[in-house]
Design a protein around this motif. Structure first.
Motif, mmCIF file in Angstrom:
data_model
loop_
_atom_site.group_PDB
_atom_site.id
_atom_site.type_symbol
_atom_site.label_atom_id
_atom_site.label_comp_id
_atom_site.label_asym_id
_atom_site.label_seq_id
_atom_site.Cartn_x
_atom_site.Cartn_y
_atom_site.Cartn_z
ATOM 1 N N LEU A 55 0.457 -1.483 0.379
ATOM 2 C CA LEU A 55 0.131 -0.060 0.116
ATOM 3 C C LEU A 55 1.212 1.213 0.317
ATOM 4 N N LYS A 56 2.225 1.156 0.780
ATOM 5 C CA LYS A 56 2.367 2.444 1.017
ATOM 6 C C LYS A 56 3.606 2.304 -0.047
ATOM 7 N N GLU A 57 3.963 1.326 -1.419
ATOM 8 C CA GLU A 57 4.798 1.461 -2.427
ATOM 9 C C GLU A 57 3.434 2.327 -3.305
ATOM 10 N N PHE A 62 1.498 6.847 -6.174
ATOM 11 C CA PHE A 62 -0.278 8.271 -6.691
ATOM 12 C C PHE A 62 0.694 9.345 -6.341
ATOM 13 N N LEU A 63 1.431 9.404 -5.365
ATOM 14 C CA LEU A 63 1.322 10.779 -4.829
ATOM 15 C C LEU A 63 2.427 11.134 -6.133
ATOM 16 N N GLN A 64 3.593 10.741 -6.460
ATOM 17 C CA GLN A 64 4.724 11.126 -7.570
ATOM 18 C C GLN A 64 3.764 11.183 -8.694
ATOM 19 N N LYS A 65 3.013 10.168 -9.439
ATOM 20 C CA LYS A 65 1.946 10.416 -10.595
ATOM 21 C C LYS A 65 1.259 12.136 -9.993
ATOM 22 N N HIS A 71 2.786 19.805 -11.687
ATOM 23 C CA HIS A 71 3.840 20.123 -12.175
ATOM 24 C C HIS A 71 2.818 20.435 -13.957
ATOM 25 N N ASP A 72 2.697 19.783 -14.492
ATOM 26 C CA ASP A 72 2.318 19.750 -15.323
ATOM 27 C C ASP A 72 1.195 20.849 -15.662
#
Length: 158
Positions: A55-57, A62-65, A71-72
């Motif tokens: 779940l952490k991964e 998800f947070l990175q996406k 950012h976009d």
């Protein structure tokens, strides 16, 4: 008399040895069960730990996406951040959005009313029959579906 006392004493000693053996067997069974429970608890902890790590991964990806999409968005001048848009909403905007939603629902109902009942989608058929006062079992019979399926749909709709 001494012979009887010796025989009784010998019998009692044999009985005590028998009970000691029984207690030792019970103790070994309890220790074995305790070890099995420890093993089960360790396996459960390992399973939960692996699940939490998975779940952490997933959350990190998800947070990175999400941060990449933010950012976009921040690079494009056309869109604002969600927080800024949320702060900018006023009561008049909310009323306008609610009116638009009501118009959409009214439009959808008129489109549904123009079609014959058999061409409506399943949810609309159930909603219509429920609003007309039919019970879930009557709706299930009319639509040839399961009673539980109709009850679940009605619960989710509420």
């Amino acid at each position: 008399m001494l012979i009887i006392f010796t025989i009784v004493n010998f019998a009692l000693i044999l009985l005590v040895i028998f009970f000691i053996i029984l207690l030792f067997i019970k103790l070994s069974r309890v220790q074995q069960l305790e070890q099995e429970y420890r093993t089960l608890i360790q396996e459960a902890e390992d399973t939960i730990t692996s699940y939490v790590l998975e779940l952490k991964e997933e959350n990190n990806s998800f947070l990175q996406k999400l941060s990449n999409s933010n950012h976009d968005i921040s690079h494009s001048d056309k869109q604002e951040s969600f927080d800024a848009r949320e702060d900018a909403l006023t009561e008049a905007d909310l009323k306008e959005l609610l009116m638009q939603e009501n118009v959409r629902e009214d439009h959808k109902e008129t489109l549904i009313a123009e079609k014959p009942f058999e061409e409506w989608n399943f949810k609309d058929q159930v909603k219509h029959l429920s609003e007309n006062g039919l019970t879930s079992s009557e709706i299930a019979k009319k639509l040839n579906k399961g009673k539980t399926e109709i009850e679940l749909l009605l619960k989710f709709r509420q």
